[in-house]
Structures are given as C-alpha cells and as structure tokens.
Scaffold this motif. Structure first.
Motif, mmCIF file in Angstrom:
data_model
loop_
_atom_site.group_PDB
_atom_site.id
_atom_site.type_symbol
_atom_site.label_atom_id
_atom_site.label_comp_id
_atom_site.label_asym_id
_atom_site.label_seq_id
_atom_site.Cartn_x
_atom_site.Cartn_y
_atom_site.Cartn_z
ATOM 1 N N TYR A 1 -3.139 -2.200 5.183
ATOM 2 C CA TYR A 1 -3.833 -1.640 6.427
ATOM 3 C C TYR A 1 -4.859 -0.439 6.009
ATOM 4 O O TYR A 1 -6.120 -0.751 6.366
ATOM 5 N N GLU A 2 -4.365 0.149 4.899
ATOM 6 C CA GLU A 2 -5.414 1.407 4.465
ATOM 7 C C GLU A 2 -6.467 0.714 3.501
ATOM 8 O O GLU A 2 -7.699 1.022 3.755
ATOM 9 N N ALA A 3 -6.228 -0.453 2.780
ATOM 10 C CA ALA A 3 -7.199 -0.925 1.956
ATOM 11 C C ALA A 3 -8.140 -1.494 2.902
ATOM 12 O O ALA A 3 -9.285 -1.974 2.283
ATOM 13 N N LEU A 4 -7.922 -2.077 3.979
ATOM 14 C CA LEU A 4 -8.644 -3.061 4.705
ATOM 15 C C LEU A 4 -9.752 -2.057 5.389
ATOM 16 O O LEU A 4 -10.898 -2.495 5.907
ATOM 17 N N LYS A 5 -9.403 -0.816 5.965
ATOM 18 C CA LYS A 5 -10.194 0.103 6.519
ATOM 19 C C LYS A 5 -11.484 0.022 5.951
ATOM 20 O O LYS A 5 -11.764 0.451 4.767
ATOM 21 N N GLY A 6 -12.751 -0.200 6.597
ATOM 22 C CA GLY A 6 -14.190 0.220 6.082
ATOM 23 C C GLY A 6 -14.470 -1.104 5.087
ATOM 24 O O GLY A 6 -15.717 -0.917 4.616
ATOM 25 N N LYS A 7 -13.441 -2.164 4.756
ATOM 26 C CA LYS A 7 -14.024 -3.170 4.182
ATOM 27 C C LYS A 7 -13.857 -4.497 4.693
ATOM 28 O O LYS A 7 -14.424 -5.415 4.211
ATOM 29 N N ALA A 8 -13.205 -4.663 5.866
ATOM 30 C CA ALA A 8 -13.213 -5.847 6.655
ATOM 31 C C ALA A 8 -13.121 -5.620 8.101
ATOM 32 O O ALA A 8 -12.841 -4.693 8.525
ATOM 33 N N LEU A 9 -13.528 -6.718 8.687
ATOM 34 C CA LEU A 9 -13.543 -6.788 10.115
ATOM 35 C C LEU A 9 -12.272 -7.850 10.508
ATOM 36 O O LEU A 9 -12.208 -8.907 9.718
ATOM 37 N N GLU B 1 2.315 -11.139 -2.931
ATOM 38 C CA GLU B 1 0.818 -11.469 -2.655
ATOM 39 C C GLU B 1 0.022 -10.380 -1.964
ATOM 40 O O GLU B 1 -1.174 -10.233 -2.205
ATOM 41 N N VAL B 2 0.709 -9.514 -1.118
ATOM 42 C CA VAL B 2 0.284 -8.454 -0.443
ATOM 43 C C VAL B 2 -0.248 -7.597 -1.280
ATOM 44 O O VAL B 2 -1.507 -7.270 -1.216
ATOM 45 N N GLU B 3 0.615 -7.124 -2.447
ATOM 46 C CA GLU B 3 0.066 -6.296 -3.183
ATOM 47 C C GLU B 3 -0.973 -6.645 -4.279
ATOM 48 O O GLU B 3 -1.870 -5.853 -4.417
ATOM 49 N N ALA B 4 -1.131 -7.867 -4.439
ATOM 50 C CA ALA B 4 -2.314 -8.313 -5.140
ATOM 51 C C ALA B 4 -3.564 -8.266 -4.546
ATOM 52 O O ALA B 4 -4.659 -7.980 -4.880
ATOM 53 N N LEU B 5 -3.175 -8.653 -3.168
ATOM 54 C CA LEU B 5 -4.608 -8.386 -2.307
ATOM 55 C C LEU B 5 -4.941 -7.007 -2.131
ATOM 56 O O LEU B 5 -6.154 -6.731 -2.086
ATOM 57 N N VAL B 6 -4.011 -5.959 -2.014
ATOM 58 C CA VAL B 6 -4.173 -4.502 -1.947
ATOM 59 C C VAL B 6 -5.293 -4.484 -3.181
ATOM 60 O O VAL B 6 -6.419 -3.682 -3.367
#
Length: 221
Positions: free
Chosen positions: A30-38, A210-215
């Motif tokens: 969630y934190e990693a997606l902020k500002g990088k994804a819609l 998988e979640v950690e790899a995406l982070v």
C-alpha cells in the motif's frame, strides 16, 4: 501505472490499516503504491463489501471505512465504471477513459443478475463447447456485440467450469466478470492465485512472497 486491487488485496490493506496482524506485506505494498499507481475502486468492491460473495462467514462490511481510506489514497478520485458501460464502449476499441470515471459510489454494487446460472450450465461440457456456449449466452443475455469483454468472460467461465481439479466457488462468477471488465485495460491485476494462473501475463497473486516481490519491484522497502 493502472492497477486493480481485487477484494483480497484491498481487504488485507484495509485490515493492516486497522492494525490487524498478519497483513504487513500488504501494508508495505500500500505504501509502495502511493504516488506510483492509480488503483480505483469498482462496483465489484461494493458488492463484495455489502453482500459478500465468498461465503457467509466473510462479513466485511466493518472494513468499509478502511477500504475508503485505502482507495482514497490510491484512486485519485476515479472509479471503474459498471461493467455494462465498459463493455458497450469496447465497440469502438479499448481506451482507458472508457474504464475510468468519477461517478462511482459505495452505494452502487455490481449487478451480476444477467449471468446468474450460467456457470452451472457449463459444467460437464468439454472446454471448447463450454466456451462457445458461454459466448452465445453472454451475447444473448446482454445484447452486446463480439467485444473483448464477451470473449474473455466466456473463456474464464469455461475454464472455471471445466477445471477437474477445483471445486466451484460462490465467488467464481464475480471474479470472472470483474476480470473480464478490468484486465484488458490495467497494467497489473492484483488477485488470488487461481485468477493469476488463468491470466498470467499481467497478474500477481496474493501469496506473501509475490506481494513482497512486487514491493521490491516498485522500489519499496
């Protein structure tokens, strides 16, 4: 980057915001997606929050405030349009403005009624026959033309119905309609392992590794 969080991802992010243990990887994502994804919410999230599709034990209405907070950060005010509007617009091609709008509401769930009974009617058929039967039924029930939504929904329903290794689930219809709506448009579909296997090109499953790899891919910690 346009990302779709299915109910599993969105709920686990919401649970992390509520301080429930065991969802830390989803919190980091969630934190990693902020500002990088819609990542917009959809009428499918509303349906699963207000009227759970995954069994009577999954009461998720209490998550609504936290879900609103998650999408408040990630959606930039956008919603996924209802599936009939998305599918009708595909007659002119695939354009993201036909998927996204600002008119959504947490009071308006997805309507799956045109497809009720369809998955059950495909069971026991060979895959190609199930796929063609689903395609004809979808066209007849919706009045749609031969658009990507119809083709993908028919394929997903047929694969679910003819998989001898998997017991049908109450959420199968919702998952198939959701994926047929959003998958042609998104850069990433964050979903469960089963849908990830059906749609491997742009999907990530919900297992912790998988979640950690995406982070890490997004540059998070």
């Amino acid at each position: 980057m346009l990302v779709y969080l299915d109910q599993n991802y969105a709920s686990r992010m919401a649970k992390h915001l509520l301080g429930q243990p065991g969802h830390e990887a989803f919190g980091r994502l969630y934190e990693a997606l902020k500002g990088k994804a819609l990542a917009p919410p959809s009428p499918f999230h509303v349906l699963e929050t207000l009227h759970p599709q995954r069994g009577p034990e999954e009461k998720v209405g209490y998550l609504l405030p936290a879900l609103k907070a998650v999408f408040g950060e990630l959606s930039h005010g956008y919603w996924v349009r209802p599936w009939p509007e998305v599918a009708w617009r595909q007659g002119r091609g695939l354009y993201r403005e036909d998927l996204l709008w600002r008119g959504g509401s947490w009071e308006e769930p997805a309507d799956l009624s045109p497809f009720l009974g369809l998955p059950e009617g495909l069971r026991g058929l060979p895959f190609l026959e199930a796929q063609e039967t689903a395609r004809r039924e979808i066209l007849a029930r919706t009045g749609l033309k031969e658009v990507p939504f119809v083709r993908l929904l028919a394929e997903l329903l047929a694969r679910m119905a003819t998989d001898p290794t998997r017991k049908p689930r109450p959420s199968d219809l919702l998952d198939a309609v959701m994926a047929a709506t959003v998958y042609p448009y998104v850069d990433l579909l964050l979903t469960d392992r089963y849908l990830r296997n059906l749609l491997p090109q742009k999907s990530v499953g919900g297992r912790q590794k998988e979640v950690e790899a995406l982070v890490r891919r997004l540059g998070g910690e």
